[in-house]
Scaffold this motif. Structure first.
Motif, PDB file in Angstrom:
ATOM      1  N   ASP A  21       9.437  -5.383   5.437  1.00 38.11           N
ATOM      2  CA  ASP A  21       9.808  -4.867   6.753  1.00 38.11           C
ATOM      3  C   ASP A  21       8.621  -4.105   7.336  1.00 38.11           C
ATOM      4  OD1 ASP A  21       9.725  -2.300   5.685  1.00 38.11           O
ATOM      5  OD2 ASP A  21      11.883  -2.134   5.474  1.00 38.11           O
ATOM      6  N   GLU A  22       8.820  -3.510   8.500  1.00 37.84           N
ATOM      7  CA  GLU A  22       7.704  -2.866   9.191  1.00 37.84           C
ATOM      8  C   GLU A  22       7.154  -1.639   8.463  1.00 37.84           C
ATOM      9  OE1 GLU A  22      11.481  -1.088  10.384  1.00 37.84           O
ATOM     10  OE2 GLU A  22      10.828  -3.151  10.430  1.00 37.84           O
ATOM     11  N   THR A  23       7.842  -1.139   7.462  1.00 43.88           N
ATOM     12  CA  THR A  23       7.359   0.034   6.731  1.00 43.88           C
ATOM     13  C   THR A  23       6.543  -0.344   5.504  1.00 43.88           C
ATOM     14  OG1 THR A  23       9.348   0.157   5.369  1.00 43.88           O
ATOM     15  CG2 THR A  23       9.366   1.393   7.443  1.00 43.88           C
ATOM     16  N   GLY A  24       6.415  -1.629   5.209  1.00 42.76           N
ATOM     17  CA  GLY A  24       5.667  -2.037   4.033  1.00 42.76           C
ATOM     18  C   GLY A  24       6.505  -2.052   2.767  1.00 42.76           C
ATOM     19  N   ILE A  25       7.820  -1.991   2.899  1.00 41.20           N
ATOM     20  CA  ILE A  25       8.692  -2.039   1.727  1.00 41.20           C
ATOM     21  C   ILE A  25       8.919  -3.511   1.368  1.00 41.20           C
ATOM     22  CG2 ILE A  25      10.998  -1.556   0.835  1.00 41.20           C
ATOM     23  CD1 ILE A  25      11.019   0.950   2.623  1.00 41.20           C
ATOM     24  N   LEU A  26       8.626  -3.854   0.131  1.00 50.05           N
ATOM     25  CA  LEU A  26       8.826  -5.214  -0.358  1.00 50.05           C
ATOM     26  C   LEU A  26      10.170  -5.289  -1.073  1.00 50.05           C
ATOM     27  CD1 LEU A  26       5.264  -5.812  -1.828  1.00 50.05           C
ATOM     28  CD2 LEU A  26       6.188  -6.755   0.292  1.00 50.05           C
ATOM     29  N   PRO A  27      11.000  -6.246  -0.728  1.00 50.96           N
ATOM     30  CA  PRO A  27      12.306  -6.345  -1.379  1.00 50.96           C
ATOM     31  C   PRO A  27      12.178  -6.684  -2.861  1.00 50.96           C
ATOM     32  CG  PRO A  27      11.966  -8.171   0.174  1.00 50.96           C
ATOM     33  CD  PRO A  27      10.781  -7.267   0.282  1.00 50.96           C
TER      34      PRO A  27
ATOM     35  N   GLN B  54      -5.796  -0.127   5.989  1.00 47.31           N
ATOM     36  CA  GLN B  54      -4.400   0.102   6.344  1.00 47.31           C
ATOM     37  C   GLN B  54      -4.257   0.081   7.868  1.00 47.31           C
ATOM     38  OE1 GLN B  54      -1.425   2.821   4.188  1.00 47.31           O
ATOM     39  NE2 GLN B  54      -2.360   4.140   5.702  1.00 47.31           N
ATOM     40  N   SER B  55      -3.215  -0.580   8.327  1.00 43.58           N
ATOM     41  CA  SER B  55      -2.919  -0.670   9.753  1.00 43.58           C
ATOM     42  C   SER B  55      -1.415  -0.872   9.884  1.00 43.58           C
ATOM     43  CB  SER B  55      -3.690  -1.844  10.367  1.00 43.58           C
ATOM     44  OG  SER B  55      -3.128  -3.070   9.932  1.00 43.58           O
ATOM     45  N   PRO B  56      -0.904  -0.936  11.106  1.00 37.98           N
ATOM     46  CA  PRO B  56       0.533  -1.210  11.229  1.00 37.98           C
ATOM     47  C   PRO B  56       0.943  -2.531  10.566  1.00 37.98           C
ATOM     48  CG  PRO B  56      -0.301  -0.346  13.287  1.00 37.98           C
ATOM     49  CD  PRO B  56      -1.502  -0.577  12.396  1.00 37.98           C
ATOM     50  N   GLU B  57       0.012  -3.489  10.494  1.00 41.80           N
ATOM     51  CA  GLU B  57       0.321  -4.789   9.895  1.00 41.80           C
ATOM     52  C   GLU B  57      -0.071  -4.886   8.425  1.00 41.80           C
ATOM     53  OE1 GLU B  57      -1.873  -4.643  12.668  1.00 41.80           O
ATOM     54  OE2 GLU B  57      -0.142  -4.652  14.014  1.00 41.80           O
ATOM     55  N   ARG B  58      -0.820  -3.920   7.926  1.00 46.58           N
ATOM     56  CA  ARG B  58      -1.326  -3.980   6.547  1.00 46.58           C
ATOM     57  C   ARG B  58      -0.931  -2.709   5.802  1.00 46.58           C
ATOM     58  NH1 ARG B  58      -7.361  -6.388   6.820  1.00 46.58           N
ATOM     59  NH2 ARG B  58      -6.754  -7.104   4.772  1.00 46.58           N
ATOM     60  N   PHE B  59      -0.521  -2.882   4.561  1.00 48.50           N
ATOM     61  CA  PHE B  59      -0.061  -1.758   3.748  1.00 48.50           C
ATOM     62  C   PHE B  59      -0.531  -1.965   2.303  1.00 48.50           C
ATOM     63  CE2 PHE B  59       3.052  -5.055   3.421  1.00 48.50           C
ATOM     64  CZ  PHE B  59       3.469  -5.018   2.103  1.00 48.50           C
ATOM     65  N   PRO B  60      -0.540  -0.898   1.508  1.00 47.02           N
ATOM     66  CA  PRO B  60      -0.943  -1.031   0.108  1.00 47.02           C
ATOM     67  C   PRO B  60       0.224  -1.486  -0.769  1.00 47.02           C
ATOM     68  CG  PRO B  60      -0.634   1.276   0.643  1.00 47.02           C
ATOM     69  CD  PRO B  60      -0.382   0.508   1.899  1.00 47.02           C
ATOM     70  N   TRP B  61      -0.091  -2.380  -1.684  1.00 45.40           N
ATOM     71  CA  TRP B  61       0.908  -2.814  -2.664  1.00 45.40           C
ATOM     72  C   TRP B  61       0.218  -3.042  -4.000  1.00 45.40           C
ATOM     73  CZ3 TRP B  61       0.850  -8.249  -3.999  1.00 45.40           C
ATOM     74  CH2 TRP B  61       0.058  -9.046  -3.187  1.00 45.40           C
ATOM     75  N   VAL B  62       0.990  -2.934  -5.066  1.00 42.22           N
ATOM     76  CA  VAL B  62       0.490  -3.009  -6.442  1.00 42.22           C
ATOM     77  C   VAL B  62       0.799  -4.382  -7.011  1.00 42.22           C
ATOM     78  CG1 VAL B  62       0.606  -1.970  -8.744  1.00 42.22           C
ATOM     79  CG2 VAL B  62       0.921  -0.533  -6.708  1.00 42.22           C
ATOM     80  N   LEU B  63      -0.186  -4.943  -7.704  1.00 46.63           N
ATOM     81  CA  LEU B  63      -0.018  -6.254  -8.307  1.00 46.63           C
ATOM     82  C   LEU B  63      -0.817  -6.345  -9.601  1.00 46.63           C
ATOM     83  CD1 LEU B  63      -2.254  -8.805  -6.378  1.00 46.63           C
ATOM     84  CD2 LEU B  63      -2.291  -6.380  -5.888  1.00 46.63           C
TER      85      LEU B  63
END
Length: 143
Positions: free
Chosen positions: A2-8, A87-96
């Motif tokens: 979603d727009e907050t960068g939360i991955l289901p 980081q931007s409104p379209e880009r967020f940090p995620w762990v992999l």
């Protein structure tokens, strides 16, 4: 996503302490700033300066090197700050995690066969920047 960068379906980390707990349990792990794993799977990664196709996703290590003798949160703050400009409104940090298949133009690991571990709240990058400014000497080149 979603727009907050939360991955289901994966944890959403809300503090450096949360990220540190994850890194202590899962290793090796990396951070990527992008529109998320679905968007990354839909396009090939390229080096923006040269236009060269990269053989994997460009990431930054969250698992500290064996020589690191400071607090884990300090390592994490430094690593997050290295690419926070992405980081931007379209880009967020995620762990992999995944398999390293090479190095990018900035000597960053390139991963394939990736597994999403968690998303990182944007506020964690702010916390990392505050920690970085407090515990490091940005710009000190040792001269």
């Amino acid at each position: 996503m979603d727009e907050t960068g939360i991955l289901p379906g994966v944890p959403h980390l809300r503090s450096l302490a949360d990220l540190a707990q994850l890194v202590e349990v899962v290793s090796p792990v990396y951070v990527r700033f992008s529109a998320g794993p679905v968007a990354d799977a839909a396009t090939a990664s390229r080096d923006h300066e040269s236009g060269c196709l990269l053989p994997g996703l460009s990431v930054n290590p969250l698992t500290p090197e064996p020589w690191w003798d400071r607090r884990l949160e300090h390592w994490l703050a430094r690593q997050l700050c290295q690419y926070a400009h992405l980081q931007s409104p379209e880009r967020f940090p995620w762990v992999l995690t995944g398999e390293i298949v090479g190095r990018g133009p900035d000597c960053e690991p390139l991963l394939v066969d990736t597994t999403v571990i968690a998303s990182i709240d944007r506020s964690v990058v702010d916390e990392a920047a505050e920690t970085y400014a407090r515990v490091f000497r940005p710009g000190d080149d040792g001269r």
